[in-house]
Design an enzyme around this catalytic site. Structure first.
Site, short mmCIF file in Angstrom:
data_model
loop_
_atom_site.label_atom_id
_atom_site.label_comp_id
_atom_site.label_asym_id
_atom_site.label_seq_id
_atom_site.Cartn_x
_atom_site.Cartn_y
_atom_site.Cartn_z
N ASP A 1 0.02 12.56 -57.65
CA ASP A 1 -0.46 13.86 -57.19
C ASP A 1 -1.98 13.87 -57.08
OD1 ASP A 1 -0.77 13.72 -59.97
OD2 ASP A 1 -0.59 15.89 -60.23
N HIS B 1 0.24 14.12 -68.14
CA HIS B 1 -0.78 15.17 -68.12
C HIS B 1 -1.26 15.40 -69.54
CE1 HIS B 1 -2.69 19.05 -67.46
NE2 HIS B 1 -2.49 18.93 -66.15
N SER C 1 -3.12 19.20 -59.35
CA SER C 1 -1.72 18.99 -58.96
C SER C 1 -1.33 19.86 -57.77
CB SER C 1 -0.80 19.30 -60.15
OG SER C 1 -1.03 18.40 -61.21
#
Length: 616
Positions: free
Chosen positions: A485, A431, A316
């Protein structure tokens, strides 16, 4: 009875055997990969890896060897045996922990444990959330087994320290001990050759997993800790002038190319949404699975879709720098770790501030994670909203506030946000550990199924947000930028270097788009680093300082995307993909149509961009 002077070689042998056994544990833990290796590869893993194993054993033996020599000189009143056992126990716990952590890290990240996890020590909660999908019970059992193995091995191979014979002088005994200590220089260096042992010495196969398995974990951690990023450039493939010329060719574009205008207003609001781990494999409009991201796919049909975009890296914090500064990633580190260097980077927020924009950055987690906050503060954001700004009830994710909570806060704030605005939002629910606050759409309990459901949830939260946003006064003059990302190995368990792991979506949407721009698909190969220059060109703001970023809407003779993974790079062009291993110094994969020039261009890009990183 054992001789006192057999202690030192026995102690060295203890660590050497332990590391060989740890290598066997690694191969067993990753048994599907191990059994897929060509016949005869496993013995070579142990053979080639022995040099790093011996180097690590020598490093761990240095202090005990010196203690042994000192005790021989001082005599029986020195508590040598207790000190040696205490040192070995502490070292054994640390090594066992590293060995255990490496097992799951390799499965998730595709590289052996190094200093990378130390970036996250100041945010232990986020570290724990990242490991949420790991088989904790199994790893605890492995850790306990390694400790037990070490204890039994120490008893069998070393045992208690035998006293010095009465007829043997202390001085002579100390000299013998020092001679053994000096002999450690040979395994420390990996032999008698001129250059000390390094990772490349244990790389022997065209199978990356075999090379990785040969690496010694404690040596790898120590090496990465002491490896300085002050130079010289480790990625020096050719003369600097040659490398610079090859890179300049990649960015060359016809001087008379006009800017393609997508916007109907000169200074629209910009809502820049960064989607955690949104791999193109789960986005139907980019050729991925259908019905996982219906909101994003709908926006792609009514907005502008860039269908062939690749992330610059695989973490990230690396994606942030690539997107917001248009800056390439580094193979074994990240510039975000060095505030002094990030202060010299261009930032979208600063560029837009000069054009009259107001800014706000939203994240449901902790901005201190991976040193992101120092970078974002340097970028000049006027306001930040992060985990601490949400109530305890709203912090309903292991990372902090789930995505729909984040979007709800944004909707409230945007009602009073000064315009034009540059608002950046970074989602987090997709995530690991992939926990979501809504019922699952897709069945299954595998990690891939959990990931798929988490992406679906974030897309659902995005759709919920946009339905309300379209009714707000500010929407009429707003451009929405949606981009990931980074990608993800799942689904499919892509290898660390695989281009499908780095393929991500990029969509421009919102009421600020011209009607004739809607539904447009840009299929040219591009990179995350190109988003900055593309956006600034649409806003009529200079992108001169973004030297590593190019406008994706201006045709170039050599469209490309460059990405970094741990100690390697990938180079994507219309001719195909080449991935390169910096340690083995050879391509990992190479498409049939990939010319030699493309390999050289990738090497030149890595060499030149890392040289720029060193100069910052």
């Amino acid at each position: 009875m054992r001789s006192r002077f057999a202690f030192q070689p026995r102690y060295f042998l203890f660590w050497l055997i332990y590391f060989v056994a740890a290598k066997a544990v690694f191969l067993l833990y990753h048994l599907p990969k191990t059994t897929a290796l060509p016949s005869g590869t496993v013995p070579r893993i142990f053979g080639y890896g022995l040099r790093l194993d011996a180097a690590s054993a020598a490093y761990l033996s240095l202090l005990p060897f010196l203690l042994f020599s000192l005790s021989s000189l001082v005599g029986a009143r020195f508590p040598t045996d207790r000190l040696l056992r205490f040192y070995t126990a502490v070292a054994g716990i640390v090594v066992a922990f590293f060995t255990t952590a490496d097992l799951e890290l390799y499965r998730a990240w595709g590289f052996r444990l190094d200093a990378t996890p130390l970036q996250y020590l100041d945010t232990p909660g986020e570290m724990a959330a990242s490991a949420g999908s790991a088989p904790v019970a199994l790893l605890v059992a492995v850790f306990a087994g390694l400790l037990l193995m070490g204890w039994l091995l120490y008893k069998a191979a070393v045992g208690r320290l035998v006293p010095l014979p009465a007829d043997f002088g202390r001085g002579r005994a100390a000299v013998v001990g020092l001679l053994y200590t000096l002999l450690l220089a040979i395994p420390l260096r990996g032999g008698l050759q001129q250059i000390p042992v390094n990772q490349s010495d244990v790389y022997f196969s065209d199978q990356p997993f075999a090379n990785h398995a040969a690496i010694n974990v404690p040596w790898n951690v120590a090496n990465s800790l002491f490896l300085q990023n002050a130079g010289p450039n480790p990625y020096h493939f050719m003369a600097d002038t040659t490398a610079q010329r090859l890179v300049q060719q990649l960015y060359a574009s016809p001087a008379d190319t006009a800017v393609t205008r997508l916007l109907r207003v000169k200074r629209p609001n910009v809502l820049f949404i960064i989607l955690e781990s949104f791999t193109a494999k789960l986005v139907g409009s980019t050729g991925g699975e259908k019905n996982v991201t219906p909101t994003l796919d709908s926006l792609a049909r009514t907005g502008v879709l860039f269908s062939n975009i690749y992330a610059a890296g695989d973490r990230s914090q690396k994606g942030l720098v690539a997107l917001l500064s248009g800056y390439p990633n580094q193979p074994t580190t990240s510039i975000i770790k060095y505030p002094r260097k990030t202060e010299q980077l261009p930032h979208l927020c600063r560029s837009l501030e000069e054009a009259g924009y107001h800014s706000h950055y939203y994240y449901g987690g902790e901005l201190a994670f991976a040193n992101m906050k120092s970078y974002l503060v340097t970028a000049g954001y006027e306001q930040f909203t992060e985990r601490a700004d949400f109530s305890r009830a709203e912090q309903n994710s292991k990372w902090g506030a789930h995505d729909h909570i984040l979007f709800d806060r944004m909707l409230r704030d945007l009602q009073g946000q000064a315009q034009p605005f540059f608002v950046t939002a970074f989602t987090l629910s997709s995530h690991e550990p992939f926990d979501i606050p809504i019922p699952r759409k897709f069945s299954g309990t595998s990690e891939a199924a959990l990931f798929r459901n988490s992406v679906y949830y974030t897309d659902w939260a995005l759709g919920r947000f946009l339905r309300v946003a379209r009714t707000q006064p500010w929407w009429a003059n707003t451009l929405v930028v949606l981009v990931a990302d980074h990608g993800h190995p799942l689904p499919g368990n892509d290898s660390n270097e695989s281009p499908t792991k780095f393929h991500i979506p990029l969509v421009l949407a919102g009421a600020a788009l011209r009607p004739e721009a809607r539904g447009r698909v840009i299929s040219a190969v591009g990179s995350q680093t190109d988003v900055a220059a593309t956006l600034l060109a649409q806003l009529g703001v200079s992108a001169k300082s973004y030297v590593w970023s190019r406008d994706l809407l201006r045709p170039v003779p050599k469209p490309f995307a460059f990405y970094s993974f741990t100690d390697g790079f990938g180079m994507v062009t219309p001719q195909g993909v080449v991935t390169y291993d910096n340690v083995a110094k050879r391509p990992i994969t190479r498409g049939r149509q990939v010319p030699d020039l493309q390999v050289r261009q990738g090497q030149a890009y890595e060499q030149t961009s890392f040289a720029d990183f060193l100069r910052k």
